[in-house]
Design an enzyme around this catalytic site. Structure first.
Site, PDB file in Angstrom:
ATOM      1  N   ARG A  37      10.339   4.662  -0.419  1.00  0.00           N
ATOM      2  CA  ARG A  37      10.374   4.524   0.873  1.00  0.00           C
ATOM      3  C   ARG A  37      10.635   2.492   1.575  1.00  0.00           C
ATOM      4  O   ARG A  37       9.594   1.677   0.933  1.00  0.00           O
ATOM      5  CB  ARG A  37       8.710   4.749   1.694  1.00  0.00           C
ATOM      6  CG  ARG A  37       8.350   4.582   3.563  1.00  0.00           C
ATOM      7  CD  ARG A  37       7.370   5.092   4.484  1.00  0.00           C
ATOM      8  NE  ARG A  37       6.605   3.832   3.725  1.00  0.00           N
ATOM      9  CZ  ARG A  37       5.211   4.110   3.927  1.00  0.00           C
ATOM     10  NH1 ARG A  37       4.505   5.182   4.196  1.00  0.00           N
ATOM     11  NH2 ARG A  37       4.348   2.676   4.124  1.00  0.00           N
ATOM     12  N   HIS A  89       5.795   2.470   7.658  1.00  0.00           N
ATOM     13  CA  HIS A  89       6.107   4.113   7.735  1.00  0.00           C
ATOM     14  C   HIS A  89       7.133   4.490   8.422  1.00  0.00           C
ATOM     15  O   HIS A  89       8.066   5.088   9.087  1.00  0.00           O
ATOM     16  CB  HIS A  89       4.720   4.625   8.030  1.00  0.00           C
ATOM     17  CG  HIS A  89       4.769   6.096   8.368  1.00  0.00           C
ATOM     18  ND1 HIS A  89       4.349   7.322   7.441  1.00  0.00           N
ATOM     19  CD2 HIS A  89       4.146   6.486   9.693  1.00  0.00           C
ATOM     20  CE1 HIS A  89       4.610   8.171   8.268  1.00  0.00           C
ATOM     21  NE2 HIS A  89       4.090   7.617   9.721  1.00  0.00           N
ATOM     22  N   TYR A 114      -1.302  -2.545   3.100  1.00  0.00           N
ATOM     23  CA  TYR A 114      -1.996  -1.946   2.624  1.00  0.00           C
ATOM     24  C   TYR A 114      -0.505  -1.622   0.838  1.00  0.00           C
ATOM     25  O   TYR A 114      -1.098  -1.068   0.236  1.00  0.00           O
ATOM     26  CB  TYR A 114      -2.357  -0.696   2.573  1.00  0.00           C
ATOM     27  CG  TYR A 114      -0.502   0.128   3.352  1.00  0.00           C
ATOM     28  CD1 TYR A 114       0.417   0.488   3.307  1.00  0.00           C
ATOM     29  CD2 TYR A 114      -0.805   0.214   5.157  1.00  0.00           C
ATOM     30  CE1 TYR A 114       1.897   1.545   3.341  1.00  0.00           C
ATOM     31  CE2 TYR A 114       0.113   0.479   5.388  1.00  0.00           C
ATOM     32  CZ  TYR A 114       1.636   1.642   4.805  1.00  0.00           C
ATOM     33  OH  TYR A 114       2.882   1.980   4.928  1.00  0.00           O
TER      34      TYR A 114
HETATM   35  C1  LIG Z   1      -0.988  17.787  10.786  1.00  0.00           C
HETATM   36  C2  LIG Z   1      -0.590  16.127  10.559  1.00  0.00           C
HETATM   37  N1  LIG Z   1      -1.469  15.312  10.577  1.00  0.00           N
HETATM   38  C3  LIG Z   1      -1.137  14.198  10.669  1.00  0.00           C
HETATM   39  C4  LIG Z   1      -0.509  13.667  10.853  1.00  0.00           C
HETATM   40  C5  LIG Z   1       0.065  12.096  11.192  1.00  0.00           C
HETATM   41  N2  LIG Z   1       1.436  11.832  10.154  1.00  0.00           N
HETATM   42  C6  LIG Z   1       2.515  11.609  10.316  1.00  0.00           C
HETATM   43  S1  LIG Z   1       3.777  10.974   9.016  1.00  0.00           S
HETATM   44  C7  LIG Z   1       1.934  10.927   8.046  1.00  0.00           C
HETATM   45  C8  LIG Z   1       1.938  10.620   6.520  1.00  0.00           C
HETATM   46  C9  LIG Z   1       2.876  11.615   6.009  1.00  0.00           C
HETATM   47  O1  LIG Z   1       3.418  11.142   4.660  1.00  0.00           O
HETATM   48  P1  LIG Z   1       4.494  11.913   3.844  1.00  0.00           P
HETATM   49  O2  LIG Z   1       4.059  13.828   4.289  1.00  0.00           O
HETATM   50  O3  LIG Z   1       4.528  11.876   2.645  1.00  0.00           O
HETATM   51  O4  LIG Z   1       5.758  11.958   3.787  1.00  0.00           O
HETATM   52  P2  LIG Z   1       6.264  10.855   4.033  1.00  0.00           P
HETATM   53  O5  LIG Z   1       6.179  10.111   5.792  1.00  0.00           O
HETATM   54  O6  LIG Z   1       5.626  10.380   3.400  1.00  0.00           O
HETATM   55  O7  LIG Z   1       7.769  10.483   4.294  1.00  0.00           O
HETATM   56  C10 LIG Z   1       0.579  11.633   8.946  1.00  0.00           C
HETATM   57  C11 LIG Z   1      -0.934  11.119   8.126  1.00  0.00           C
HETATM   58  C12 LIG Z   1       0.484  14.011  11.231  1.00  0.00           C
HETATM   59  N3  LIG Z   1       1.832  14.036  11.861  1.00  0.00           N
HETATM   60  N4  LIG Z   1       0.804  15.733  11.443  1.00  0.00           N
END
Ligand SMILES: Cc1ncc(C[n+]2csc(CCOP(=O)(O)OP(=O)(O)O)c2C)c(N)n1
Ligand SMILES: [Mg+2]
Lengths: 341, 328
Positions: free
Chosen positions: A256, A260, A269
């Site tokens: 990434r 985020h 972090y």
């Molecule tokens: C059910 C749910 N819980 C929390 C969130 C908040 N949230 C959005 S993206 C994310 C992290 C996602 O991480 P990952 O699946 O590794 O995907 P990345 O963003 O790293 O591509 C979180 C916690 C959400 N969108 N949906």
């Protein structure tokens, strides 16, 4: 890169995968395009035109290569919020994407109703995405089930992060797809973080791909910065699906490159050395130097692509900005179907 | 006394509870090293360590269900749903398990736990980062539901929630997090669950509200006093369940007119319960129809700013509704 252009080294190996020179150059150009759109939207975010950005930077090789075997207007995509490059393969234009990010009234994804990054467009077989992570994975399985029930030749691809892979729905989706050998490709874009939470706090066993064994289908881990490795896995997955052999789980290990989202600051972090090192894992220069090394990408061609892509995004954003805002009078429409609609 | 905003008040409440009771812990997504996506747990991971302030995998069912298990074991978990909109993967645990545990076990198992959830719109969060979904939980018997609207209430009610023997859903309107600062008593001041607050006394109508709507209703009341000579009584419910029916009825007895305001959509919203209680129990005092002002009946706050403005309640909309009711 120009220095390397003359020194032909090892084979790229694309021909063995059934890809022509033109194919790999087209893949590279599309990576440039996805990146250019992404970068432009960050600028628009900083300028206050776009409220929020969640980026695909670093994921482009994995996305373009895993979606490359998908057949337009036949196969389906259930994307996630980083799927900018996958959406482009499926047909969304830079103008469509910028229009959606500007929340214009005729945006193909939601008519300005959804946040940026919520890809979707019926006309391109891209399922409308919500925000609760992982919900789209069952939709891909359902589309594959529909094709299976009707005996039609359709493959559904869905993508999600490694954090998301821990949601219960993902287990339900994969198990069901495994039971009936449904034509679906699960692409986990593992970038090592779910917002701030690193892989080792997220995935017991550290491998998402390894879980596939328990569902009765192959799980493969590929270097997500290497489009050819990703393509090879996706080609095989697509072939398996169309042969009726069932799902494949592809875990593409990516980086990434941004925080985020525009609401996050990853320096809070992530180790500064790790953030500094990210540039080494940018799939675009990595692929460019390989293409140059085999003499496919010349300095002139690289410059030509960059100029074309720049012109394309300039034009796309100009046109997107000129599109109409949503009409507030329509805000109550489409809760339910309308007569004649 | 310190001047704090709601976010700071919530963080200090958790800090003080973690300090006071070694059985208190915090768990959720990004609550540790990052300090929460809104900063509500900032500094707590460094102070109390990664076990008591635990970064969980991205799995809400686990967060709620494991918090329940920990509560059975004797801990007092404060679980965070990153957004109220993302509580649905945990819905089965909350509704099937957490709300019913004490009753079904004939009081053998109680669940002293808190689920904190940022909710509400007006922050460009669109359909899935703006929901006011309190009605799902207020209609679930066995849960307590709290929705503070001031820094002092946020701190005092969160402390009460942590110490409560039963599960408490703690709704934090994210638009209020940094909206204003106000005095918060220092130290261990607990605000009891189940007690409403007459935020502004009045005589011509009662406005019932909670969360961000307290702020809006107080502004509306200022306007009504200044421009119309109307004295609105603003009652901040603070706890939705158990509801302080006594304070609600006393206010209606005084003013004869009830306006119930919430951001959540109107049909089947929490306001319907408040309106029904007033209609049933204060009928003889009513001098006009019990009126609801609520979010429109669409499946979420649409994103574009003009659509979001259309959806959101604000002081002007409350003034308009109050004028209509006063004129009745
Ligand atoms: C059910 C749910 N819980 C929390 C969130 C908040 N949230 C959005 S993206 C994310 C992290 C996602 O991480 P990952 O699946 O590794 O995907 P990345 O963003 O790293 O591509 C979180 C916690 C959400 N969108 N949906
Ligand atoms: Mg990730």
């Amino acid at each position: 890169m120009s220095a390397m252009a003359n020194t032909k080294v090892a084979e790229l190996g694309h021909k063995a995968l059934g890809l022509t020179d033109a194919d790999v150059l087209a893949m590279y150009r599309q990576m440039l395009l996805a990146r250019a759109v992404d970068e432009r939207m960050w600028l628009m975010q900083r300028a206050g035109k776009i409220a929020f950005i969640i980026s695909g930077q670093g994921h482009e090789a994995a996305q373009i290569a895993t979606t490359w075997p998908m057949r337009p207007n036949q196969d389906w995509l259930a994307p996630y919020y980083r799927s900018i490059a996958s959406a482009i393969t499926f047909g969304m234009s830079p103008e469509d994407i910028v229009t959606a990010h500007l929340a214009k009234g005729d945006d193909v994804s939601s008519g300005g109703r959804q946040m940026p990054g919520h890809y979707g467009a019926a006309r391109y077989n891209i399922v409308s995405l919500s925000s609760p992570v992982g919900t789209q994975v069952l939709h891909a399985v359902g589309i594959a089930m529909g094709a299976w029930v009707k005996g039609e030749d359709v493959v559904a691809l869905t993508s999600f992060g490694e954090g998301t892979s821990n949601q219960g729905e993902i287990h339900e989706a994969m198990n069901f797809a495994g039971v009936h050998k449904l034509p679906v490709i699960f692409v986990c874009e593992n970038n090592g973080y779910a917002i701030s939470v690193p892989l080792d706090q997220q995935v017991g066993g550290l491998s998402v791909a390894a879980r596939a064994q328990g569902y009765g289908f192959p799980g493969v881990t590929v270097d997500g910065t290497d489009p050819l490795a990703c393509y090879a896995a996706a080609r095989e997955a697509h072939d398996r699906a169309t042969r009726g052999e069932g799902p494949t789980l592809i875990e593409a290990v990516v980086h990434r490159l941004t925080s985020h989202s525009s609401d996050d600051d990853q320096r809070r972090y992530r180790d500064p050395a790790e953030v500094e090192d990210l540039k080494q894992h940018d799939p675009i220069p990595l692929f460019a130097s390989r293409l140059a090394a085999v003499g496919l990408l010349t300095t002139e061609l690289e410059e030509q692509y960059r100029a074309e892509v720049k012109a394309e995004i300039n034009e796309a954003s100009k046109r997107a900005e000129a599109r109409p805002e949503p009409d507030v009078a329509t805000a109550e429409r489409w809760v339910y179907a309308e007569e004649g609609g | 006394m310190a001047e704090l905003n709601i976010l700071e008040a919530i963080r200090i409440a958790m800090d003080e509870e973690l300090e006071r009771d070694p059985n208190v812990m915090v768990l959720g997504e990004d609550v540790g090293r990052k300090g929460g996506v809104f900063g509500a747990t900032e500094g707590l991971w460094a102070k109390y360590g990664g076990k008591r302030v635990l970064d969980t995998p991205l799995t809400e069912a686990m967060i709620a269900g494991a918090a329940a298990g920990a509560a059975i074991y004797g801990l007092r978990p404060i679980a965070e749903m990153q957004f109220a909109d993302f509580s649905y993967p945990a819905f089965n645990q909350i509704v099937s398990e957490i709300s019913r545990m004490r009753y079904r076990s004939n009081n053998a198992f109680g669940l002293p736990m808190v689920i904190r959830m940022p909710y509400g719109g007006g922050v460009h969060g669109a359909l899935y980062h703006s929901q006011s979904n309190e009605a799902y939980f207020t209609s679930t018997v066995g849960l307590k539901v709290v929705a503070p609207g001031t820094p002092a209430d946020a701190k005092g009610l969160l402390k009460a929630a942590v110490r409560d023997p039963d599960p408490v859903m703690f709704f934090e309107h994210k638009k209020t997090y940094r909206l204003f600062k106000a005095e918060v008593p220092d130290g261990d001041t607990v605000v009891p669950i189940g007690v409403a607050d007459v935020a502004r006394p009045g005589k011509h109508l009662s406005i019932f509200c909670y969360g961000y709507m307290r702020f809006c209703a107080l502004e509306a009341a200022e306007t009504l006093a200044r421009e119309d000579g109307v004295e609105a009584e603003v009652v901040d419910l603070r706890t939705l369940r158990p509801l302080d029916t006594e304070t609600v009825l006393a206010s209606v007895a005084k003013t004869g007119k009830a306006l119930v305001v919430h951001e959540a959509n109107r049909f089947g919203g929490f306001g319907a319960e408040v309106a029904a209680i007033i209609a049933e129990q204060a009928f003889e005092h009513l001098d006009g129809p019990v009126t609801r002002l609520a979010g429109p009946d669409v499946p979420g706050v649409p994103f574009h700013h003009s659509l979001e403005d259309w959806f959101m309640l604000n002081p002007a909309k409350i003034v308009e509704a109050a004028r209509g009711l006063v004129a009745y």
